[in-house]
Design a protein around this motif. Structure first.
Motif, PDB file in Angstrom:
ATOM      1  N   TRP A   9       0.844  -1.187   0.000  1.00 44.96           N
ATOM      2  CA  TRP A   9       0.000   0.000   0.000  1.00 44.96           C
ATOM      3  C   TRP A   9       0.881   1.239   0.000  1.00 44.96           C
ATOM      4  N   THR A  10       0.287   2.351  -0.359  1.00 53.47           N
ATOM      5  CA  THR A  10       0.972   3.641  -0.270  1.00 53.47           C
ATOM      6  C   THR A  10      -0.025   4.686   0.217  1.00 53.47           C
ATOM      7  N   ARG A  11       0.445   5.577   1.050  1.00 49.03           N
ATOM      8  CA  ARG A  11      -0.387   6.663   1.557  1.00 49.03           C
ATOM      9  C   ARG A  11       0.378   7.981   1.417  1.00 49.03           C
ATOM     10  N   LYS A  12      -0.312   9.017   1.026  1.00 46.92           N
ATOM     11  CA  LYS A  12       0.293  10.328   0.922  1.00 46.92           C
ATOM     12  C   LYS A  12      -0.423  11.297   1.853  1.00 46.92           C
ATOM     13  N   PHE A  13       0.370  12.122   2.527  1.00 48.51           N
ATOM     14  CA  PHE A  13      -0.178  13.100   3.447  1.00 48.51           C
ATOM     15  C   PHE A  13       0.431  14.467   3.129  1.00 48.51           C
ATOM     16  N   PRO A  14      -0.360  15.508   3.107  1.00 46.76           N
ATOM     17  CA  PRO A  14       0.187  16.833   2.810  1.00 46.76           C
ATOM     18  C   PRO A  14       1.163  17.279   3.895  1.00 46.76           C
ATOM     19  N   ALA A  29      14.981  11.895   6.211  1.00 45.74           N
ATOM     20  CA  ALA A  29      16.163  11.277   6.800  1.00 45.74           C
ATOM     21  C   ALA A  29      15.843  10.441   8.038  1.00 45.74           C
ATOM     22  N   PRO A  30      14.933  10.869   8.925  1.00 52.13           N
ATOM     23  CA  PRO A  30      14.665  10.074  10.125  1.00 52.13           C
ATOM     24  C   PRO A  30      14.097   8.690   9.804  1.00 52.13           C
ATOM     25  N   THR A  31      14.659   7.673  10.440  1.00 53.77           N
ATOM     26  CA  THR A  31      14.203   6.301  10.242  1.00 53.77           C
ATOM     27  C   THR A  31      12.909   6.064  11.014  1.00 53.77           C
ATOM     28  N   PRO A  32      11.889   5.447  10.393  1.00 49.21           N
ATOM     29  CA  PRO A  32      10.645   5.147  11.120  1.00 49.21           C
ATOM     30  C   PRO A  32      10.868   4.105  12.213  1.00 49.21           C
ATOM     31  N   ALA A  33       9.924   4.001  13.114  1.00 47.40           N
ATOM     32  CA  ALA A  33       9.896   2.940  14.118  1.00 47.40           C
ATOM     33  C   ALA A  33       8.659   2.090  13.880  1.00 47.40           C
ATOM     34  N   VAL A  34       8.769   0.799  14.163  1.00 50.20           N
ATOM     35  CA  VAL A  34       7.666  -0.142  13.930  1.00 50.20           C
ATOM     36  C   VAL A  34       7.575  -1.089  15.117  1.00 50.20           C
ATOM     37  N   ASP A  35       6.367  -1.389  15.548  1.00 55.06           N
ATOM     38  CA  ASP A  35       6.165  -2.446  16.531  1.00 55.06           C
ATOM     39  C   ASP A  35       5.010  -3.334  16.077  1.00 55.06           C
ATOM     40  N   ALA A  36       4.540  -4.200  16.936  1.00 56.05           N
ATOM     41  CA  ALA A  36       3.485  -5.142  16.547  1.00 56.05           C
ATOM     42  C   ALA A  36       2.167  -4.444  16.256  1.00 56.05           C
ATOM     43  N   PHE A  42       8.456  10.235  11.385  1.00 56.18           N
ATOM     44  CA  PHE A  42       8.801  11.609  11.688  1.00 56.18           C
ATOM     45  C   PHE A  42       9.480  12.219  10.463  1.00 56.18           C
ATOM     46  N   PHE A  43       9.055  13.447  10.101  1.00 56.57           N
ATOM     47  CA  PHE A  43       9.568  14.099   8.907  1.00 56.57           C
ATOM     48  C   PHE A  43      10.175  15.462   9.233  1.00 56.57           C
ATOM     49  N   GLU A  44      10.989  15.928   8.297  1.00 58.53           N
ATOM     50  CA  GLU A  44      11.683  17.208   8.441  1.00 58.53           C
ATOM     51  C   GLU A  44      10.732  18.389   8.614  1.00 58.53           C
ATOM     52  N   THR A  45       9.524  18.252   8.179  1.00 62.51           N
ATOM     53  CA  THR A  45       8.519  19.299   8.345  1.00 62.51           C
ATOM     54  C   THR A  45       8.083  19.467   9.794  1.00 62.51           C
ATOM     55  N   GLY A  46       8.458  18.500  10.643  1.00 58.69           N
ATOM     56  CA  GLY A  46       7.966  18.468  12.015  1.00 58.69           C
ATOM     57  C   GLY A  46       6.771  17.565  12.187  1.00 58.69           C
ATOM     58  N   ASP A  47       6.257  17.009  11.087  1.00 58.73           N
ATOM     59  CA  ASP A  47       5.109  16.107  11.158  1.00 58.73           C
ATOM     60  C   ASP A  47       5.524  14.781  11.800  1.00 58.73           C
ATOM     61  N   LEU A  48       4.810  14.400  12.809  1.00 59.31           N
ATOM     62  CA  LEU A  48       5.025  13.146  13.525  1.00 59.31           C
ATOM     63  C   LEU A  48       3.687  12.432  13.580  1.00 59.31           C
ATOM     64  N   PHE A  49       3.623  11.211  13.044  1.00 58.87           N
ATOM     65  CA  PHE A  49       2.333  10.528  13.056  1.00 58.87           C
ATOM     66  C   PHE A  49       2.490   9.022  13.094  1.00 58.87           C
ATOM     67  N   SER A  50       1.387   8.369  13.358  1.00 58.08           N
ATOM     68  CA  SER A  50       1.349   6.917  13.482  1.00 58.08           C
ATOM     69  C   SER A  50       0.280   6.354  12.563  1.00 58.08           C
ATOM     70  N   LEU A  51       0.595   5.216  11.936  1.00 60.52           N
ATOM     71  CA  LEU A  51      -0.329   4.504  11.064  1.00 60.52           C
ATOM     72  C   LEU A  51      -0.480   3.071  11.541  1.00 60.52           C
ATOM     73  N   THR A  52      -1.596   2.448  11.190  1.00 59.97           N
ATOM     74  CA  THR A  52      -1.729   1.009  11.390  1.00 59.97           C
ATOM     75  C   THR A  52      -0.866   0.295  10.346  1.00 59.97           C
ATOM     76  N   HIS A  53      -0.738  -1.008  10.462  1.00 58.06           N
ATOM     77  CA  HIS A  53       0.033  -1.766   9.475  1.00 58.06           C
ATOM     78  C   HIS A  53      -0.685  -1.855   8.132  1.00 58.06           C
ATOM     79  N   GLU A  54      -1.927  -1.413   8.104  1.00 57.50           N
ATOM     80  CA  GLU A  54      -2.663  -1.332   6.840  1.00 57.50           C
ATOM     81  C   GLU A  54      -2.593   0.074   6.255  1.00 57.50           C
ATOM     82  N   GLY A  55      -1.864   0.980   6.921  1.00 57.41           N
ATOM     83  CA  GLY A  55      -1.688   2.324   6.406  1.00 57.41           C
ATOM     84  C   GLY A  55      -2.751   3.319   6.821  1.00 57.41           C
ATOM     85  N   GLU A  56      -3.610   2.948   7.770  1.00 58.71           N
ATOM     86  CA  GLU A  56      -4.660   3.865   8.221  1.00 58.71           C
ATOM     87  C   GLU A  56      -4.136   4.755   9.350  1.00 58.71           C
TER      88      GLU A  56
END
Length: 312
Positions: A9-14, A29-36, A42-56
């Motif tokens: 899947w792919t998701r795009k966020f403004p 540049a920042p490496t994502p983190a993943v758990d179960a 985390f992005f250079e814009t300051g955007d920090l967010f979390s998705l499910t493993h299905e991309g939601e």
């Protein structure tokens, strides 16, 4: 999918704001983190967010909106760290700097420690011991230890030069600092002893972090010179040129040590402090190698525009 590279899947966020690109600014540049349960980005814009493993989407916030814009010449390089229920993130830059502990389920701050302005691209190293989660930071002039459960500073050592990118390595009761300046790669007792266990006179490292394995510590610098030292004494075992300038940290797997040069060369060396080169392999890539991970018996190599899987 890891085996095939097939896109699931792919998701795009403004983005919250536009970032000017350069050879040192990638916006990702920042490496994502993943758990179960989820994915954390985390992005250079300051955007920090979390998705499910299905991309939601699960939650989203913006750190520049919360704490002010990032200020620095070459963008951000720090990555997320994690424990079971929490994320950690250090923002050291020319403006008001800080260390955050974030609840994974909500995205809210558990605690925040304000820091002096200190331009750095280093990622903290989490090294639990005796039931306590200890966080070690090597960042532009200082080496520090924190209790990650509450943000309490345990100790700090100042007067360091050139430690702006490499993460500290923690092993055998020692914390090792990587620096681009001679006589600033060293080891101290992780309990906060002010006296250094050893100091390396000639060895330097720049973008890559120190690697500890089999009683030895390895460094590789921006010029593509690798160094191997005895972990206990700091005595140099060998140094030699590898495939080229290395931005990725060295990796140890199955008794071998791997160095990936940013232009695509890869060198495989025997482990255990040996200086024999087992193989040299050119990799056909687009752009530069920024990082390498080991997953399910394969290397995953990341460039600016490609993800490459290397295995048998």
């Amino acid at each position: 999918a890891v085996l095939s590279g097939r896109e699931i899947w792919t998701r795009k966020f403004p983005a919250s704001r536009k970032i000017k690109r350069s050879g040192y600014v990638s916006q990702a540049a920042p490496t994502p983190a993943v758990d179960a349960d989820a994915i954390y980005l985390f992005f250079e814009t300051g955007d920090l967010f979390s998705l499910t493993h299905e991309g939601e989407p699960r939650w989203k916030r913006n750190l520049t909106r919360d704490f002010g814009p990032f200020q620095g010449n070459h963008g951000l390089g720090t990555s997320l760290i994690q424990t079971g229920p929490r994320l950690g993130l250090m923002i050291d830059h020319s403006g008001p700097s800080y260390l955050l502990c974030i609840d994974k389920s909500t995205g809210r701050d558990v605690w925040k420690v304000d820091r002096s302005p200190r331009v750095s691209w280093s990622t903290p190293t989490l090294a639990p011991i005796a039931g306590r989660e200890e966080l070690f930071i090597s960042s532009n002039g200082v080496l520090e230890a924190y209790d990650f459960s509450n943000g309490k500073n345990l100790w700090r050592l100042e007067g360091i030069e050139g430690n702006t990118v490499a993460s500290p390595a923690v092993a055998n009761g020692l914390v090792m600092v990587g620096s681009s300046v001679r006589e600033n790669c060293f080891a101290v007792d992780r309990r906060g002893g002010k006296e250094k266990a050893w100091v390396l006179e000639e060895t330097t490292c720049s973008f890559g972090s120190p690697l500890v394995v089999d009683g030895h510590v390895y460094f590789v610098n921006r010029a593509g010179v690798a160094f191997c030292h005895d972990l206990k004494t700091g005595k140099k075992v060998w140094h030699q040129r590898v495939a080229g300038s290395c931005w990725a940290s060295p990796i140890a797997v199955d008794g071998r040590v791997y160095f990936f040069a940013k232009e695509g060369g890869a060198v495989v060396m025997e482990g255990g402090g040996g200086e024999k080169v087992l193989a040299e392999n050119p990799l056909t890539i687009t752009g530069r190698i920024y990082g390498v991970a080991v997953v399910d018996g394969a290397f995953l190599v990341r460039t600016g525009s490609e993800l490459i899987r290397i295995s048998e």
